[in-house]
Design a protein around this motif. Structure first.
Motif, PDB file in Angstrom:
ATOM      1  N   ASN A  91      22.537  11.813   2.855  1.00 57.05           N
ATOM      2  CA  ASN A  91      21.508  12.071   1.841  1.00 57.05           C
ATOM      3  C   ASN A  91      20.325  11.120   1.896  1.00 57.05           C
ATOM      4  N   LEU A  92      20.293  10.237   2.872  1.00 58.52           N
ATOM      5  CA  LEU A  92      19.188   9.287   2.991  1.00 58.52           C
ATOM      6  C   LEU A  92      18.688   9.259   4.427  1.00 58.52           C
ATOM      7  N   SER A  93      17.415   9.611   4.577  1.00 58.17           N
ATOM      8  CA  SER A  93      16.819   9.566   5.914  1.00 58.17           C
ATOM      9  C   SER A  93      15.541   8.736   5.875  1.00 58.17           C
ATOM     10  N   PHE A  94      15.193   8.186   7.013  1.00 60.06           N
ATOM     11  CA  PHE A  94      13.999   7.357   7.156  1.00 60.06           C
ATOM     12  C   PHE A  94      13.075   8.016   8.162  1.00 60.06           C
ATOM     13  N   VAL A  95      11.799   8.131   7.788  1.00 58.90           N
ATOM     14  CA  VAL A  95      10.805   8.762   8.651  1.00 58.90           C
ATOM     15  C   VAL A  95       9.662   7.778   8.856  1.00 58.90           C
ATOM     16  N   GLY A  96       9.347   7.529  10.105  1.00 61.89           N
ATOM     17  CA  GLY A  96       8.206   6.682  10.425  1.00 61.89           C
ATOM     18  C   GLY A  96       6.947   7.523  10.455  1.00 61.89           C
ATOM     19  N   GLY A  97       5.939   7.097   9.726  1.00 64.78           N
ATOM     20  CA  GLY A  97       4.697   7.847   9.712  1.00 64.78           C
ATOM     21  C   GLY A  97       3.654   7.185   8.844  1.00 64.78           C
ATOM     22  N   ASP A  98       2.577   7.909   8.615  1.00 72.94           N
ATOM     23  CA  ASP A  98       1.439   7.431   7.852  1.00 72.94           C
ATOM     24  C   ASP A  98       1.198   8.396   6.701  1.00 72.94           C
ATOM     25  N   MET A  99       1.298   7.905   5.474  1.00 72.87           N
ATOM     26  CA  MET A  99       1.158   8.778   4.309  1.00 72.87           C
ATOM     27  C   MET A  99      -0.212   9.431   4.236  1.00 72.87           C
ATOM     28  N   PHE A 100      -1.198   8.866   4.909  1.00 70.77           N
ATOM     29  CA  PHE A 100      -2.524   9.454   4.909  1.00 70.77           C
ATOM     30  C   PHE A 100      -2.640  10.604   5.912  1.00 70.77           C
ATOM     31  N   GLN A 101      -1.631  10.747   6.753  1.00 66.64           N
ATOM     32  CA  GLN A 101      -1.602  11.839   7.722  1.00 66.64           C
ATOM     33  C   GLN A 101      -0.709  12.979   7.244  1.00 66.64           C
ATOM     34  N   SER A 102       0.485  12.627   6.743  1.00 68.86           N
ATOM     35  CA  SER A 102       1.458  13.651   6.353  1.00 68.86           C
ATOM     36  C   SER A 102       2.569  13.020   5.526  1.00 68.86           C
ATOM     37  N   ILE A 103       3.051  13.773   4.538  1.00 66.95           N
ATOM     38  CA  ILE A 103       4.188  13.362   3.722  1.00 66.95           C
ATOM     39  C   ILE A 103       5.219  14.479   3.813  1.00 66.95           C
ATOM     40  N   PRO A 104       6.479  14.160   4.109  1.00 66.35           N
ATOM     41  CA  PRO A 104       7.509  15.207   4.189  1.00 66.35           C
ATOM     42  C   PRO A 104       7.600  16.000   2.886  1.00 66.35           C
ATOM     43  N   HIS A 105       7.945  17.252   3.009  1.00 69.89           N
ATOM     44  CA  HIS A 105       8.089  18.134   1.839  1.00 69.89           C
ATOM     45  C   HIS A 105       9.293  17.703   1.003  1.00 69.89           C
ATOM     46  N   ALA A 106       9.128  17.742  -0.328  1.00 65.73           N
ATOM     47  CA  ALA A 106      10.222  17.428  -1.252  1.00 65.73           C
ATOM     48  C   ALA A 106       9.859  17.955  -2.630  1.00 65.73           C
ATOM     49  N   ASP A 107      10.853  17.981  -3.527  1.00 64.42           N
ATOM     50  CA  ASP A 107      10.612  18.379  -4.916  1.00 64.42           C
ATOM     51  C   ASP A 107       9.763  17.346  -5.652  1.00 64.42           C
ATOM     52  N   ALA A 108       9.880  16.074  -5.263  1.00 62.76           N
ATOM     53  CA  ALA A 108       9.151  15.003  -5.936  1.00 62.76           C
ATOM     54  C   ALA A 108       8.761  13.936  -4.925  1.00 62.76           C
ATOM     55  N   ILE A 109       7.672  13.256  -5.234  1.00 66.35           N
ATOM     56  CA  ILE A 109       7.183  12.140  -4.421  1.00 66.35           C
ATOM     57  C   ILE A 109       7.144  10.913  -5.316  1.00 66.35           C
ATOM     58  N   LEU A 110       7.682   9.808  -4.824  1.00 69.80           N
ATOM     59  CA  LEU A 110       7.665   8.550  -5.557  1.00 69.80           C
ATOM     60  C   LEU A 110       6.821   7.568  -4.762  1.00 69.80           C
ATOM     61  N   LEU A 111       5.900   6.904  -5.444  1.00 70.85           N
ATOM     62  CA  LEU A 111       5.015   5.939  -4.796  1.00 70.85           C
ATOM     63  C   LEU A 111       4.906   4.717  -5.691  1.00 70.85           C
ATOM     64  N   LYS A 112       5.365   3.577  -5.206  1.00 68.18           N
ATOM     65  CA  LYS A 112       5.286   2.322  -5.959  1.00 68.18           C
ATOM     66  C   LYS A 112       4.000   1.620  -5.538  1.00 68.18           C
ATOM     67  N   VAL A 113       3.145   1.332  -6.534  1.00 67.28           N
ATOM     68  CA  VAL A 113       1.861   0.719  -6.239  1.00 67.28           C
ATOM     69  C   VAL A 113       1.659  -0.490  -7.138  1.00 67.28           C
ATOM     70  N   CYS A 114       1.507  -1.657  -6.556  1.00 64.19           N
ATOM     71  CA  CYS A 114       1.174  -2.873  -7.313  1.00 64.19           C
ATOM     72  C   CYS A 114       1.975  -3.002  -8.607  1.00 64.19           C
ATOM     73  N   ARG A 115       3.284  -3.016  -8.474  1.00 65.40           N
ATOM     74  CA  ARG A 115       4.193  -3.200  -9.599  1.00 65.40           C
ATOM     75  C   ARG A 115       4.202  -2.029 -10.571  1.00 65.40           C
ATOM     76  N   LYS A 116       3.735  -0.884 -10.130  1.00 67.37           N
ATOM     77  CA  LYS A 116       3.806   0.316 -10.947  1.00 67.37           C
ATOM     78  C   LYS A 116       4.442   1.410 -10.102  1.00 67.37           C
ATOM     79  N   VAL A 117       5.138   2.305 -10.745  1.00 66.83           N
ATOM     80  CA  VAL A 117       5.734   3.432 -10.039  1.00 66.83           C
ATOM     81  C   VAL A 117       4.993   4.689 -10.444  1.00 66.83           C
ATOM     82  N   ILE A 118       4.531   5.425  -9.460  1.00 60.85           N
ATOM     83  CA  ILE A 118       3.872   6.701  -9.707  1.00 60.85           C
ATOM     84  C   ILE A 118       4.830   7.769  -9.216  1.00 60.85           C
TER      85      ILE A 118
END
Length: 125
Positions: A91-118
């Motif tokens: 249930n856990l996979s790691f993908v090497g890439g650049d978020m500005f190029q492509s983000i894998p498809h999912a029901d939700a995206i989590l992004l932690k930015v400067c001590r905040k979670v989006i």
């Protein structure tokens, strides 16, 4: 973008393993607060089948979420040098890439930015 020593931050990290390790350890220690989010905000994750942790480093947040929601399929997206040797599981996979190029498809995206979670629940978009 700030350029320490004349190169972009992520390139500097890729070229300096010691600095990269310290930076990633700092980011990982900050990720421990996710235990409180999972405990107190369970409804955020209910109904999800998949989640992408963008810039998720070594997967601490994804692993924390999986402890409470083991049915989720979590993907950690980070730069290739960060995730190249990370152990994967069912249930856990790691993908090497650049978020500005492509983000894998999912029901939700989590992004932690400067001590905040989006958190983006894709079903609302």
């Amino acid at each position: 973008m700030k350029k320490p020593h004349g190169v972009p931050m992520w390139e500097f990290c890729a070229q300096n393993p010691r600095f990269d390790r310290v930076f990633n350890e700092g980011m990982a220690s900050d990720s421990q607060m996710m235990r409180l989010v999972v405990k107190d905000c369970r409804e955020v994750f209910e109904g999800l089948n998949s989640l992408v942790d963008v810039g998720g480093g070594t997967g601490i947040i994804a692993r924390t979420i999986l402890e409470e929601f083991p049915h989720l399929k979590c993907t950690v997206l980070d730069l290739p040098h960060v995730v190249s040797n990370m152990p994967q599981s069912e249930n856990l996979s790691f993908v090497g890439g650049d978020m500005f190029q492509s983000i894998p498809h999912a029901d939700a995206i989590l992004l932690k930015v400067c001590r905040k979670v989006i958190f983006f629940n894709m079903s609302f978009m």
